[in-house]
Scaffold this active site. Structure first.
Site, mmCIF file in Angstrom:
data_model
loop_
_atom_site.group_PDB
_atom_site.id
_atom_site.type_symbol
_atom_site.label_atom_id
_atom_site.label_comp_id
_atom_site.label_asym_id
_atom_site.label_seq_id
_atom_site.Cartn_x
_atom_site.Cartn_y
_atom_site.Cartn_z
ATOM 1 N N GLU A 172 -2.513 4.121 -1.079
ATOM 2 C CA GLU A 172 -2.825 5.290 -0.253
ATOM 3 C C GLU A 172 -2.719 4.945 1.229
ATOM 4 O O GLU A 172 -2.721 3.781 1.617
ATOM 5 C CB GLU A 172 -4.225 5.815 -0.565
ATOM 6 N N GLY A 313 -5.411 -1.607 1.795
ATOM 7 C CA GLY A 313 -4.947 -0.428 1.067
ATOM 8 C C GLY A 313 -3.447 -0.508 0.832
ATOM 9 O O GLY A 313 -2.891 -1.590 0.659
ATOM 10 N N GLU A 314 -2.809 0.669 0.789
ATOM 11 C CA GLU A 314 -1.355 0.795 0.609
ATOM 12 C C GLU A 314 -0.889 0.420 -0.800
ATOM 13 O O GLU A 314 0.296 0.514 -1.089
ATOM 14 C CB GLU A 314 -0.573 -0.070 1.615
ATOM 15 N N GLY A 315 -1.787 -0.054 -1.661
ATOM 16 C CA GLY A 315 -1.362 -0.578 -2.958
ATOM 17 C C GLY A 315 -1.018 -2.049 -2.916
ATOM 18 O O GLY A 315 -0.449 -2.582 -3.877
#
Length: 347
Positions: A172, A313-315
């Site tokens: 995300e 975050g970001e995966g």
């Protein structure tokens, strides 16, 4: 708010006969019992998800959902809202950490505009599922209407329905989304707000206290939000809601769900309240350094694969954990047995 009839049906994966077969296959490998630790647990879980002892990983993908949050008007972020769209542009230019780690691990990456407060136009590599230019300020109004929340769920489900692989990671991007996630965590677990709130993008101790007070006031304002989708619509983000739908659809399709950090786990809290069986399909990639994530994991009785003090975050945690999934599959498929290697077993 009633749960829409389109919510996927997720089957619990408990299968004692298959579990026994997987245990036997794992234990017959040329190693002391249990000596590959969590890799053995992971291989067994993948086998139960895929309903076979011949497990495989196919076309792993990480979906990164991006959206903005009206709650930033309350001064809860160290960064301006424009960073959301700027980071989406960075993803598309392949300049972010998730781009590096996904490429390193031969993982497909999809970037989804769920509700960024920016007009991108047509951009190569960007999947446009924008439902609004961000949510409303939940310090004043519910973040989403019930209709918008349902549309976000449906959009997430539709994205997963188009995938061909059997492994999916979730990431995300959204300035303000740690505030939304902390509010969801508090409402869904009952853990005090002070234990849910962290520094996010780098708030000072005074900033964290301000964030806590904003959430506490919002929780008091919206005290009638009790059901999981009411809570999601009231405090969540468009990217979080879209992830909830994607997770539910992925579990129905018996995919392996790689769960990232604090924000992604807040989406899973919602999904697990709707369908508890989803947890059977989840692999928790890491324990984030964001305050509250450890307690989220404890609430879910989850064991993360990694602990690297990440809070990006970001995966990124999903991409970094992916080699461990491959290792668990490869040892089960390729490692010799005591019989084939003519190695004596423990007497």
């Amino acid at each position: 708010m009633s749960i829409p009839t389109t919510i996927p049906t997720i089957a619990a994966i408990d299968n004692s006969a298959l579990a026994a077969q997987l245990d036997q296959r794992i234990n017959n490998k040329t190693k002391p019992l249990g000596s590959l630790g969590m890799l053995e647990t992971l291989a067994k879980q993948i086998g139960l998800i895929q309903q076979t002892t011949d497990i495989s990983l196919k076309q792993a993908v990480i979906l990164v959902f991006a959206a903005d949050h009206g709650i930033v008007a309350e001064g809860i972020s160290a960064y301006p809202q424009d960073v959301t769209w700027q980071m989406v542009a960075n993803f598309l230019a392949k300049g972010a950490a998730i781009n590096v780690f996904a490429q390193q691990n031969h993982c497909d990456l999809q970037i989804i505009d769920a509700g960024v407060n920016h007009n991108f136009g047509s951009r190569d590599g960007l999947i446009d599922r924008k439902l609004a230019h961000g949510t409303r300020n939940f310090a004043q109004l519910p973040a989403m209407t019930p209709e918008t929340c349902h549309r976000a769920l449906a959009s997430g489900m539709a994205l997963v329905a188009e995938l061909q692989g059997n492994v999916i990671g979730f990431g995300e991007m959204g300035i303000g989304n740690t505030t939304a996630a902390a509010a969801l965590m508090h409402k869904l677990t009952g853990i005090p707000v002070a234990q849910c709130v962290g520094a996010g993008t780098g708030l000072s101790s005074d900033g964290v206290l301000h964030k806590q007070r904003v959430i506490e006031a919002a929780v008091a304002l919206h005290s009638t939000a009790i059901e999981p989708l009411d809570i999601l619509a009231t405090f969540g983000g468009l990217e979080i809601a879209m992830m909830v739908g994607a997770m539910l659809q992925a579990a129905e399709r018996r995919m392996v769900l790689l769960i990232d950090g604090f924000i992604v786990t807040s989406a899973l809290l919602v999904a697990a309240r709707i369908s508890p069986a989803i947890l059977d399909y989840c692999v928790f990639s890491h324990c984030s350094n964001e305050h509250g994530h450890r307690e989220m994991l404890q609430h879910l009785h989850a064991r993360p694969l990694l602990q690297l003090s990440l809070r990006l975050g970001e995966g990124t945690g999903c991409a970094l954990a992916l080699p461990l999934l491959h290792a668990s599959v490869n040892f089960l498929n390729q490692m010799a047995t005591f019989e084939s290697a003519q190695v004596s077993e423990k007497s």
